[in-house]
Design a protein around this motif. Structure first.
Motif, short mmCIF file in Angstrom:
data_model
loop_
_atom_site.label_atom_id
_atom_site.label_comp_id
_atom_site.label_asym_id
_atom_site.label_seq_id
_atom_site.Cartn_x
_atom_site.Cartn_y
_atom_site.Cartn_z
N LYS A 124 0.81 -1.10 -0.04
CA LYS A 124 0.09 -0.03 0.00
C LYS A 124 0.54 1.34 -0.05
CE LYS A 124 -0.50 0.12 5.12
NZ LYS A 124 -1.28 0.07 6.27
N ASN A 125 0.40 2.34 -0.10
CA ASN A 125 1.13 3.46 -0.23
C ASN A 125 1.69 3.77 1.15
OD1 ASN A 125 0.22 4.08 -2.86
ND2 ASN A 125 -1.39 5.45 -2.35
N LYS A 132 3.92 6.97 3.82
CA LYS A 132 3.66 8.26 3.94
C LYS A 132 5.17 8.90 4.70
CE LYS A 132 0.86 8.35 8.03
NZ LYS A 132 0.23 6.93 7.87
N PRO A 175 8.15 5.55 -6.50
CA PRO A 175 7.26 4.49 -6.76
C PRO A 175 8.03 3.43 -7.80
CG PRO A 175 5.97 6.61 -7.08
CD PRO A 175 7.49 6.72 -6.51
N LYS A 185 3.98 1.76 -5.59
CA LYS A 185 3.40 2.38 -4.70
C LYS A 185 3.62 4.01 -4.54
CE LYS A 185 0.85 -1.25 -4.09
NZ LYS A 185 -0.38 -1.36 -4.40
N LYS A 186 2.84 4.64 -4.06
CA LYS A 186 3.07 6.20 -3.77
C LYS A 186 3.78 6.46 -2.59
CE LYS A 186 -0.33 7.95 -6.90
NZ LYS A 186 -1.53 9.03 -7.02
N TYR A 205 5.64 1.69 7.19
CA TYR A 205 4.79 2.47 5.98
C TYR A 205 4.58 3.82 6.45
CZ TYR A 205 3.04 -1.84 3.71
OH TYR A 205 2.81 -2.76 3.19
#
Length: 317
Positions: free
Chosen positions: A30-31, A33, A56, A62-63, A89
């Protein structure tokens, strides 16, 4: 029986290797942060957004989403990441303030609350004045500051730039009156608006404004002249025994599993060596310095020893 036990051990080893390989190929799912504990517009924000643009390609498509979380001289954002789930993450825009804040402020974390992933920049500090300032040289400025206190803007109390200014004072005998702001952008507004006599900031933050003629750079805390700052003397060359720099990197909460750390370290090593990222850093004037998790951790620990010698003179807020 002995042969059977060997077979079982071998089978378990193969399974573990397979699981590790599977994890490395699937993470992240998943992205992610990056929490930047400063307002938009500063060096950490800019460089983290460069990372997010390239990331990515090396993170399964993924961003990486940059989220600004300013306040308390970076304490709010740093506290958020220290308390985040250690799953890889949530990363922190990791700077010298992670070391400085727990020494000078009441925090619920220390630099040991984080695991460094990658250092990508070690940026010397520059002393700057408005373009129309009466101070034309570093020597003239320091001589004047020994006679009469000069107002100096910082991006915040106990930030690395505040520390650099304190070191300049201690090494040169200059006297400063500090104007502490909430961000690098506010600091720059104070300076360019003529509300303060001078400021200290990273060389990367100062370069575009030097290039467009908005500010004048008087001196740099590097150990040698910097070609990106022609005719700007080092403090050492002016008789002030001072070299100092601000580190920038990424970290995750302590307790992040080893397999996650290994995957992050490998991915971000490629990200910060990507030609697009390197070109962006060079164009903006930010000096590249790569260190992996072990080397970065050692660097931070050594920095903490130095800061614990310097910072106790500042009262905790």
């Amino acid at each position: 029986m002995k042969r059977l036990s060997h077979i079982i051990v071998l089978a378990l080893a193969v399974l573990m290797l397979s699981a590790g390989s599977s994890f490395a190929s699937s993470f992240p799912t998943k992205n992610m942060k990056i929490i930047v504990p400063f307002a938009p517009g500063g060096a950490v924000d800019f460089t983290c957004r460069l990372i997010a643009k390239v990331a990515p390609k090396y993170l399964n498509g993924k961003k990486v989403i940059v989220r600004n979380m300013p306040g308390g001289g970076a304490v709010i954002g740093q506290t958020f990441v220290a308390n985040a789930r250690p799953d890889g993450y949530t990363l922190l825009g990791y700077t010298s303030s992670v070391v400085n804040n727990p020494i000078t402020k009441k925090t619920t974390y220390t630099y040991k609350s984080f695991q460094p992933v990658v250092m990508y920049c070690l940026d010397p500090t520059v002393l700057v004045v408005p373009a129309n300032s009466k101070y034309k040289t570093l020597k003239q400025f320091l001589d004047a500051a020994k006679e009469k206190s000069i107002s100096v803007a910082t991006p915040g109390y106990s930030t690395s730039h505040h520390i650099a200014a304190l070191l300049i004072q201690g090494k040169s005998g200059a006297k400063f009156d500090y104007i502490h702001n909430q961000s690098a952008a506010m600091q720059l507004q104070e300076l360019m608006g003529g509300h303060v006599d001078a400021s200290v900031m990273s060389s990367g933050e100062a370069k575009p404004h030097m290039d467009d003629g908005s500010i004048r750079v008087l001196g740099i805390t590097a150990d040698r002249p910097n070609p990106a700052f022609p005719n700007v003397p080092t403090f050492v060359s002016e008789g002030v025994d001072l070299t100092f720099g601000t580190f920038r990197g990424l970290a995750v909460p302590a307790g992040t599993p080893k397999e996650v750390m290994d995957t992050l370290a490998e991915a971000f090593k490629k990200i910060v060596k990507d030609p697009e990222f390197v070109k962006g850093m060079e164009h903006a004037g930010y000096p590249m310095t790569y260190r992996g998790p072990k080397e970065f951790s050692d660097f931070v620990a050594n920095d903490a020893v130095l800061m614990n010698q310097i910072l106790p003179t500042l009262k905790k807020k």
